[in-house]
Design a protein around this motif. Sequence first.
Motif, mmCIF file in Angstrom:
data_model
loop_
_atom_site.group_PDB
_atom_site.id
_atom_site.type_symbol
_atom_site.label_atom_id
_atom_site.label_comp_id
_atom_site.label_asym_id
_atom_site.label_seq_id
_atom_site.Cartn_x
_atom_site.Cartn_y
_atom_site.Cartn_z
ATOM 1 N N SER A 215 0.806 -1.210 0.000
ATOM 2 C CA SER A 215 0.000 0.000 0.000
ATOM 3 C C SER A 215 0.845 1.268 0.000
ATOM 4 O O SER A 215 1.653 1.498 0.902
ATOM 5 C CB SER A 215 -0.903 -0.014 1.232
ATOM 6 O OG SER A 215 -1.714 1.129 1.272
ATOM 7 N N GLY A 216 0.662 2.086 -1.032
ATOM 8 C CA GLY A 216 1.352 3.366 -1.129
ATOM 9 C C GLY A 216 2.811 3.272 -1.509
ATOM 10 O O GLY A 216 3.492 4.307 -1.612
ATOM 11 N N ASN A 217 3.323 2.067 -1.771
ATOM 12 C CA ASN A 217 4.768 1.905 -1.948
ATOM 13 C C ASN A 217 5.166 1.011 -3.118
ATOM 14 O O ASN A 217 6.269 0.461 -3.132
ATOM 15 C CB ASN A 217 5.371 1.349 -0.656
ATOM 16 C CG ASN A 217 5.468 2.392 0.435
ATOM 17 O OD1 ASN A 217 6.429 3.134 0.528
ATOM 18 N ND2 ASN A 217 4.416 2.460 1.255
ATOM 19 N N ALA A 218 4.299 0.878 -4.105
ATOM 20 C CA ALA A 218 4.647 0.090 -5.296
ATOM 21 C C ALA A 218 5.314 1.004 -6.320
ATOM 22 O O ALA A 218 4.649 1.562 -7.197
ATOM 23 C CB ALA A 218 3.404 -0.565 -5.876
ATOM 24 N N ARG A 219 6.631 1.139 -6.208
ATOM 25 C CA ARG A 219 7.354 2.115 -7.034
ATOM 26 C C ARG A 219 8.445 1.479 -7.899
ATOM 27 O O ARG A 219 9.343 2.159 -8.373
ATOM 28 C CB ARG A 219 7.959 3.201 -6.138
ATOM 29 C CG ARG A 219 6.896 4.007 -5.382
ATOM 30 C CD ARG A 219 7.470 5.254 -4.765
ATOM 31 N NE ARG A 219 6.438 6.035 -4.124
ATOM 32 C CZ ARG A 219 6.133 5.970 -2.819
ATOM 33 N NH1 ARG A 219 6.818 5.144 -2.026
ATOM 34 N NH2 ARG A 219 5.177 6.704 -2.304
ATOM 35 N N MET A 220 8.368 0.171 -8.082
ATOM 36 C CA MET A 220 9.243 -0.531 -9.038
ATOM 37 C C MET A 220 10.726 -0.371 -8.741
ATOM 38 O O MET A 220 11.543 -0.201 -9.653
ATOM 39 C CB MET A 220 8.922 -0.092 -10.473
ATOM 40 C CG MET A 220 7.543 -0.487 -10.942
ATOM 41 S SD MET A 220 7.199 -0.117 -12.676
ATOM 42 C CE MET A 220 6.949 1.658 -12.606
ATOM 43 N N GLU A 221 11.108 -0.444 -7.472
ATOM 44 C CA GLU A 221 12.533 -0.378 -7.125
ATOM 45 C C GLU A 221 13.244 -1.639 -7.620
ATOM 46 O O GLU A 221 12.666 -2.736 -7.654
ATOM 47 C CB GLU A 221 12.721 -0.266 -5.611
ATOM 48 C CG GLU A 221 12.147 1.010 -5.001
ATOM 49 C CD GLU A 221 10.729 0.854 -4.493
ATOM 50 O OE1 GLU A 221 10.270 1.734 -3.728
ATOM 51 O OE2 GLU A 221 10.072 -0.140 -4.889
#
Length: 355
Positions: A215-221
């Motif tokens: 949640s809120g943190n799917a940023r493809m690192e």
Amino acid sequence: MEKKNIILIFLFLTCGSLSIYAQQVVPASRFEIQGRPFDNTPKFHRIDTAKYIGLPAAVKKLYTHAAGLFVTFKSNTSKLSLRWKTVDAGLGNNSTPIMSRGFDAYIKEVNGWRFAGVARPDLKNMESTATVVEDMAKTEKEFLLYFPLYKELLDFDVIIDENASFIDTKQSFDKTIVIYGSSIVHGASASRPGLAYPAQLGRKLNANVINMGVSGNARMEPAVADMLSDIGSADLIIMDCVPNSSPEEIKERTFNFVKRLRKSHPQTPILMVESITRQLGNYNLKWRARLIEQNTNFRLQYERLQQAGYKNLYYIPTDHLIGDDSEGTVDGTHPTDVGFERMLKIIGNKVEVIF
């Protein structure tokens, strides 16, 4: 004397109640936890956060949530109850307590799983006890229990009739689908765990759907791509991560994210899903412009991957994902059960085509 008699009567009634409703407690240790991407994961976490030290701290914490995990078992009990403990009693302001900290149960029928009841959490305490369903026929049934979506689960017990049978079971699935994404994948804002679209997709297709929503943190690192690459048996990977990634992050990270996934999954189909049309943008022009830029950049990266020779890539645009009547979300961003049903229809149909 009168006070003593009242106490004795109370004790008699209490003991009598316990004898009438005698139960057996089945601890968590007797179940095989299903829906995990990896074996030997500690506690009720989705991944071993100590192993993947390169993950952002917020992502690590979110992967301690039990989203997508479940157990199945057979019993001829007439009553099913649960006793469990979560890391705290906090609740989100756009989610139900049942979804966040509770359980829901299904029973297997000839035509699939059928909803049976929910375990409502205590609103003030970390520990909860609840009856899920009672007054059932004393025939053998196979139960499915979905775990809380938005909390770290510390422990649970299943409580059944004293003389009821109990057999832990493990499901046999046709496919394994890994879904990486935002709070929408994580489960916000379904009314209960089994109505998050990854859970519904699993029941619809008899697939082992692994919920990797953060949640809120799917940023493809890159570290996330490498962790997902370690999942060895995926038949499909779904990327539903646009809502959390800025337009710049989408432009800079999408290509390399897929490239890293392809190192260990060279032929696995990858389905790329645009952000739902968030209804916050109905009148907020800044939100609308951001959404358009996010989805535009994602599509451009999809086309770039195709031009670079990447195969087995599939794409779903935002069109109609949660309907067109502005009634598919709880807060302009997170789907209601209606919104998830609409998403499931489009995503499920696409997945069936891919398979």
